[in-house]
Design a protein around this motif. Structure first.
Motif, PDB file in Angstrom:
ATOM      1  N   PHE A 175      12.537 -58.786 -10.317  1.00  0.00           N
ATOM      2  CA  PHE A 175      12.945 -57.736  -9.810  1.00  0.00           C
ATOM      3  C   PHE A 175      13.049 -57.305  -8.561  1.00  0.00           C
ATOM      4  CE2 PHE A 175      10.341 -53.763  -8.719  1.00  0.00           C
ATOM      5  CZ  PHE A 175      10.991 -53.132  -8.908  1.00  0.00           C
ATOM      6  N   ARG A 176      12.031 -58.057  -8.016  1.00  0.00           N
ATOM      7  CA  ARG A 176      12.334 -57.553  -6.530  1.00  0.00           C
ATOM      8  C   ARG A 176      14.125 -58.083  -5.990  1.00  0.00           C
ATOM      9  NH1 ARG A 176       8.096 -61.343  -5.909  1.00  0.00           N
ATOM     10  NH2 ARG A 176       8.709 -62.867  -5.045  1.00  0.00           N
ATOM     11  N   ARG A 177      14.512 -58.936  -6.092  1.00  0.00           N
ATOM     12  CA  ARG A 177      15.525 -59.615  -5.724  1.00  0.00           C
ATOM     13  C   ARG A 177      17.186 -59.293  -6.585  1.00  0.00           C
ATOM     14  NH1 ARG A 177      14.981 -65.890  -4.873  1.00  0.00           N
ATOM     15  NH2 ARG A 177      12.387 -66.386  -3.705  1.00  0.00           N
ATOM     16  N   ALA A 178      16.477 -58.713  -7.772  1.00  0.00           N
ATOM     17  CA  ALA A 178      17.278 -58.171  -8.234  1.00  0.00           C
ATOM     18  C   ALA A 178      17.909 -57.114  -7.246  1.00  0.00           C
ATOM     19  CB  ALA A 178      17.252 -57.202  -9.780  1.00  0.00           C
ATOM     20  N   ALA A 179      17.221 -56.241  -6.399  1.00  0.00           N
ATOM     21  CA  ALA A 179      17.690 -55.232  -5.795  1.00  0.00           C
ATOM     22  C   ALA A 179      19.014 -55.906  -4.980  1.00  0.00           C
ATOM     23  CB  ALA A 179      16.316 -54.636  -4.862  1.00  0.00           C
ATOM     24  N   LEU A 180      19.039 -57.102  -4.801  1.00  0.00           N
ATOM     25  CA  LEU A 180      19.581 -57.580  -3.594  1.00  0.00           C
ATOM     26  C   LEU A 180      21.117 -57.140  -4.158  1.00  0.00           C
ATOM     27  CD1 LEU A 180      17.823 -61.063  -2.763  1.00  0.00           C
ATOM     28  CD2 LEU A 180      18.417 -58.777  -0.748  1.00  0.00           C
ATOM     29  N   ALA A 181      21.441 -57.398  -5.553  1.00  0.00           N
ATOM     30  CA  ALA A 181      22.799 -57.468  -6.677  1.00  0.00           C
ATOM     31  C   ALA A 181      23.296 -56.328  -6.450  1.00  0.00           C
ATOM     32  CB  ALA A 181      22.700 -57.295  -7.418  1.00  0.00           C
ATOM     33  N   ALA A 182      24.942 -56.387  -5.806  1.00  0.00           N
ATOM     34  CA  ALA A 182      25.363 -55.553  -5.009  1.00  0.00           C
ATOM     35  C   ALA A 182      26.188 -54.613  -6.939  1.00  0.00           C
ATOM     36  CB  ALA A 182      27.049 -55.703  -4.754  1.00  0.00           C
TER      37      ALA A 182
ATOM     38  N   VAL B 195      15.356 -48.632  -4.778  1.00  0.00           N
ATOM     39  CA  VAL B 195      14.749 -48.625  -2.985  1.00  0.00           C
ATOM     40  C   VAL B 195      13.320 -49.853  -2.627  1.00  0.00           C
ATOM     41  CG1 VAL B 195      13.819 -47.055  -1.011  1.00  0.00           C
ATOM     42  CG2 VAL B 195      16.169 -46.316  -2.634  1.00  0.00           C
ATOM     43  N   PHE B 196      12.561 -49.203  -3.961  1.00  0.00           N
ATOM     44  CA  PHE B 196      10.927 -49.478  -4.173  1.00  0.00           C
ATOM     45  C   PHE B 196      11.116 -51.890  -3.960  1.00  0.00           C
ATOM     46  CE2 PHE B 196       7.950 -51.817  -6.820  1.00  0.00           C
ATOM     47  CZ  PHE B 196       6.572 -51.563  -5.846  1.00  0.00           C
ATOM     48  N   ALA B 197      12.057 -51.815  -5.018  1.00  0.00           N
ATOM     49  CA  ALA B 197      12.563 -53.213  -5.076  1.00  0.00           C
ATOM     50  C   ALA B 197      13.458 -53.969  -3.994  1.00  0.00           C
ATOM     51  CB  ALA B 197      12.982 -53.808  -6.167  1.00  0.00           C
ATOM     52  N   GLY B 198      13.932 -53.439  -2.828  1.00  0.00           N
ATOM     53  CA  GLY B 198      14.999 -53.550  -1.779  1.00  0.00           C
ATOM     54  C   GLY B 198      13.275 -53.894  -0.972  1.00  0.00           C
TER      55      GLY B 198
ATOM     56  N   GLU C 108       8.047 -59.540   0.897  1.00  0.00           N
ATOM     57  CA  GLU C 108       7.350 -60.769   0.376  1.00  0.00           C
ATOM     58  C   GLU C 108       7.699 -61.898   1.057  1.00  0.00           C
ATOM     59  OE1 GLU C 108       6.162 -60.567  -3.635  1.00  0.00           O
ATOM     60  OE2 GLU C 108       6.314 -58.290  -3.986  1.00  0.00           O
ATOM     61  N   ASP C 109      10.395 -61.575   0.751  1.00  0.00           N
ATOM     62  CA  ASP C 109      10.994 -63.111   0.821  1.00  0.00           C
ATOM     63  C   ASP C 109      11.253 -63.218   2.138  1.00  0.00           C
ATOM     64  OD1 ASP C 109      11.602 -64.057  -2.280  1.00  0.00           O
ATOM     65  OD2 ASP C 109      11.619 -61.900  -2.571  1.00  0.00           O
ATOM     66  N   GLY C 110      10.965 -61.968   2.813  1.00  0.00           N
ATOM     67  CA  GLY C 110      11.660 -61.745   4.641  1.00  0.00           C
ATOM     68  C   GLY C 110      13.355 -62.562   4.506  1.00  0.00           C
ATOM     69  N   PRO C 111      13.656 -62.106   6.197  1.00  0.00           N
ATOM     70  CA  PRO C 111      15.522 -62.432   5.776  1.00  0.00           C
ATOM     71  C   PRO C 111      15.605 -63.984   5.571  1.00  0.00           C
ATOM     72  CG  PRO C 111      13.742 -61.420   7.897  1.00  0.00           C
ATOM     73  CD  PRO C 111      12.891 -61.970   7.281  1.00  0.00           C
TER      74      PRO C 111
ATOM     75  N   ALA D 116      18.728 -67.388   2.037  1.00  0.00           N
ATOM     76  CA  ALA D 116      19.132 -68.430   0.745  1.00  0.00           C
ATOM     77  C   ALA D 116      19.520 -68.278  -0.217  1.00  0.00           C
ATOM     78  CB  ALA D 116      17.606 -68.668   0.952  1.00  0.00           C
ATOM     79  N   ALA D 117      18.918 -66.907  -1.047  1.00  0.00           N
ATOM     80  CA  ALA D 117      19.194 -65.874  -2.326  1.00  0.00           C
ATOM     81  C   ALA D 117      20.581 -65.595  -2.231  1.00  0.00           C
ATOM     82  CB  ALA D 117      18.216 -65.207  -2.943  1.00  0.00           C
ATOM     83  N   LEU D 118      21.212 -65.303  -1.042  1.00  0.00           N
ATOM     84  CA  LEU D 118      22.396 -64.607  -1.134  1.00  0.00           C
ATOM     85  C   LEU D 118      23.377 -65.720  -0.989  1.00  0.00           C
ATOM     86  CD1 LEU D 118      22.016 -61.486   0.805  1.00  0.00           C
ATOM     87  CD2 LEU D 118      22.407 -61.765  -1.294  1.00  0.00           C
ATOM     88  N   GLU D 119      23.293 -66.694  -0.192  1.00  0.00           N
ATOM     89  CA  GLU D 119      24.164 -68.172   0.201  1.00  0.00           C
ATOM     90  C   GLU D 119      24.354 -68.751  -1.421  1.00  0.00           C
ATOM     91  OE1 GLU D 119      22.772 -70.352   3.437  1.00  0.00           O
ATOM     92  OE2 GLU D 119      23.342 -68.775   4.725  1.00  0.00           O
TER      93      GLU D 119
END
Length: 766
Positions: free
Chosen positions: A356-363, A413-416, A422-425, A430-433
């Motif tokens: 859920f939360r990392r899916a917020a990184l998807a464009a 916004v909440f997931a972001g 929780e994951d930090g910079p 790492a997830a995006l790379e």
């Protein structure tokens, strides 16, 4: 006193030991399992003797236990759970009287009408059951309460509400809810059976001959609800849940969505007052849009304004426009959007929360299981299961036809916020790379399906050849669906200085870009790649990608001055390195820009030089360039009233094409042949030879449509419609021109105006 083992009980001792083995603090385990630190401490110390099954499952997953370990933990928890005495009942939380209706309840008329129809159609054999589900904040309980009050007259024997606390730490047991309902309908305490099954049977028997309305609010799942449902009769049960409760059979479903904009403004008007909304109508519209048209968010915004009568709506709109402060702003007293979302988030297991939360990184507006799996670092099958779980929990919205998902704006916004916390910079990076490496490799491999210089069925270093979409259609569908994600990955690669990767991906995209000429993003792609080539010190590649950029400026965004500048830069670079092929292309692209800026004489001279340069080279690529330039030269001549010369140039191109110049791909030869036929048809039309023009244009259009290349089929349809009109075939002309007008509009093509003018002229004739 965390180390004191006295009085812990079997479950507390086991949990304490397992946490120590996992080297987790109480805070870490509580966070991973979605329980409070206080609740976890109470369980370990024996103050809470037996955790519920849901809590045990969450703790087991957070501790990484296998099936045997989870069973052992469950046995210890079950031993500590209180057991009611025979004939006794636990007290169900929540009064049985219906809550009060909301005076300013707004919208939901169609859903209420459908529910009212379901009540009217009840046949007595099957008691109607309505399930109201959807994402957090949609106003499910408000709707159910409102519906219950509106339908109350149909149920004279009683209206009851039971809070099942499905989102709470301890959901109401069906056994307890049944006891409360039985007592509410007059069954004496001594007559309430001990077992859940017996209570459910008695409830069905009592309800069959009555007309009751029962609201079961905030259900945790089907197992909790099923014993509470009547069998036959005409009583109505309304169940609300954030879960879809898809396993319940033969129920009426009220799947609520967000409000329409006018409905959201109406709700705000009822809360704030028509005068304030009327004075700042645009600000009111901005506020509801920034609330994502979510009823709870709109209500909170309205009640916040109502509590501050002197505050301007524009001030609140400005605060909400700051995404970083949006959820902080959407609170009024005890009503908080973030708290509602957090309640659902805490119900998830650790892996589902990560998806859920990392899916917020998807464009982009949506994403598929592949992207979710890459971001969450999970197998695709597992990520897909969790995405479905999130959909059932109302935290994601499913695509109607594809296996793709999207967030409500506020949930994203909440997931972001959660991924940042929780994951930090480092975790985000790492997830995006990881995702970027994979998606750029896949994008390059898929795009090369369209490259005439490659074998179309080769995987081309795809990161997972077995899952590579099949054929050009599959590759095209993937590239279009994941466009936002691979473009975002390319941007990050450019910012990170991965110049070789940027150049290679853009090079792979070259042929594919022709199929989506209306995409303005090609300017960004080829500007990035030409900059990357320059950074690599490769003037030859810089010339190539500057030529691509000139094409994009000319065709995709119609910025012809920028196109000319890019072509001139490409020409300079190509001459420096002696690349005659790129010299020819640069002259051709520059000529197109010159023509479109009114410098037609110069354009024709550049085109003739380009054709001569490319024709002298004799390579496959040079012949492709020569055909392209000859087509452009002929079109320019025709536009200057020199249609006879244009026809000669296009006939020359036709001979080259028939000789097999387009090279290795039969599809490419067919496509070039179609372009030439379209041009010949237009030349003949310009000469007034309408009956000769029609079959050429019809043939070209059929070939474009067979390959689903809308950037070419739409203009060809316009050209054909114009010829049909001149031939007096007005009905066919009207159909062709109407379709062309619509398609050209979707492509953002300036030729849409031509189609409109032809339709106007045809209408005047008719």
């Amino acid at each position: 006193m965390e180390n004191d083992a006295s009085g812990r009980g079997e479950f507390g001792q086991l949990l304490y030991r397992l946490r120590g083995d996992a080297e987790l603090s109480q805070e870490q385990l509580a966070h991973a399992a979605g329980v409070s630190v206080r609740a976890l401490a109470d369980l370990e110390r024996g103050r809470a003797r037996g955790a519920r099954r849901r809590t045990v499952r969450a703790l087991a997953e957070a501790l990484g236990l296998d099936e045997a370990g989870e069973r052992a933990l469950e046995r210890a928890a079950a031993a500590g759970r209180p057991r009611p005495q025979a004939g006794g009942t636990a007290v169900v939380r929540g009064a049985l009287a219906l809550p009060r209706d909301i005076a300013d309840f707004t919208a939901r008329g169609p859903a209420l009408d459908r529910l009212r129809a379901a009540v009217r159609q009840a046949d007595g054999e099957h008691a109607p059951v309505a399930v109201v589900s959807g994402e957090p904040g949609l106003g499910k309980t408000s709707f159910a309460v409102h519906a219950a009050h509106r339908l109350a007259e149909h149920f004279p024997d009683g209206r009851f509400a039971v809070d099942l606390h499905g989102m709470g730490h301890e959901p109401t047991e069906p056994r307890d809810a049944l006891a409360a309902l039985l007592r509410a309908v007059g069954v004496p305490e001594s007559g309430v059976p001990a077992g859940t099954g017996d209570r459910a049977g008695l409830w069905r028997s009592v309800v069959r001959d009555r007309r009751l309305l029962v609201l079961l609010d905030d259900a945790a799942g089907e197992e909790q609800v099923r014993p509470l449902l009547p069998g036959g009769g005409r009583s109505l049960t309304i169940v609300t849940s954030r879960q879809a409760l898809a396993g319940l059979e033969a129920v009426h479903r009220c799947d609520l969505g967000v409000l329409r904009r006018e409905e959201a403004v109406e709700l705000m008007t009822r809360i704030v007052g028509p005068e304030r909304v009327g004075r700042e109508a645009q600000a009111a519209r901005d506020i509801v849009d920034l609330c994502g048209l979510l009823p709870l968010a709109v209500r909170i915004a309205g009640q916040r304004l109502a509590a501050r009568p002197d505050e301007r709506l524009g001030k609140l709109a400005a605060r909400l426009a700051d995404e970083g402060r949006r959820l902080d702003t959407l609170q009024a007293g005890s009503l908080r959007v973030r708290a509602v979302f957090a309640l659902s988030y805490r119900q998830l297991g650790p892996a589902a929360r990560r998806v859920f939360r990392r899916a917020a990184l998807a464009a982009g507006p949506d994403f598929g299981p592949e992207i979710a799996a890459l971001l969450a670092d999970l197998p695709i099958a597992q990520a897909a299961r969790h995405a479905e779980e999130l959909t059932d929990a109302g935290l994601l919205q499913p695509h109607p036809t594809a296996e793709r998902y999207r967030f409500h704006d506020l949930l994203k916004v909440f997931a972001g916020e959660q991924v940042a916390a929780e994951d930090g910079p480092e975790g985000i990076r790492a997830a995006l790379e990881r995702t970027d490496r994979w998606i750029l490799s896949r994008a390059g491999a898929a795009a090369l399906r369209f490259d005439a210089d490659h074998h179309q069925d080769s995987p081309h270093a795809d990161p997972d050849p077995e899952s590579l979409p099949a054929g050009q259609e599959g590759a095209r569908a993937w590239l279009e669906a994941e466009c936002a994600n691979w473009l975002a990955a390319l941007r990050r690669a450019a910012r990170a200085g991965h110049h070789r990767q940027v150049v290679d991906v853009a090079e792979a995209m070259h042929w594919f870009s022709d199929l989506n000429q209306h995409w303005e993003l090609w300017v960004e792609v080829f500007r990035s790649s030409s900059d990357a080539a320059r950074a690599l010190g490769s003037r030859q590649e810089e010339a190539v990608h500057l030529n691509y950029l000139a094409w994009a400026y000319n065709i995709c965004v119609h910025d012809h001055q920028a196109a000319l500048a890019a072509a001139e830069a490409a020409l300079t670079a190509a001459r420096e390195v002696g690349d005659r092929l790129q010299v020819g292309w640069a002259l051709g692209y520059g000529a197109g820009a010159l023509s479109r800026t009114g410098r037609v004489t110069e354009s024709i001279a550049w085109l003739r030089d380009s054709a001569a340069c490319l024709g002298a080279l004799g390579s496959v690529q040079a012949h492709l360039g020569e055909l392209t330039v000859l087509n452009t030269l002929g079109n320019t001549l025709r536009q200057q009233g020199r249609a006879g010369e244009a026809l000669e140039v296009h006939r020359r191109a036709e001979l080259i094409c028939r000789a097999g110049a387009p090279g290795r791909s039969p599809d490419l030869a067919e496509l070039y042949g179609a372009i030439i036929r379209q041009n010949i048809g237009n030349d003949l039309a310009a000469l007034g030879r309408w009956s000769e023009a029609e079959p050429e244009l019809s043939s070209a259009l059929a070939r474009f449509e067979a390959r689903d290349v809308k950037p070419w089929s739409a203009p060809a349809r316009l050209d054909l419609g114009r010829v049909l009109a001149r031939l007096g075939r007005r009905r066919e002309a009207f159909e062709a021109l109407t379709a062309a007008h619509e398609a050209l509009g979707a492509l953002n093509s300036p030729r849409r105006q031509e189609a409109a003018a032809e339709l106007d002229a045809l209408g005047a004739v008719r």
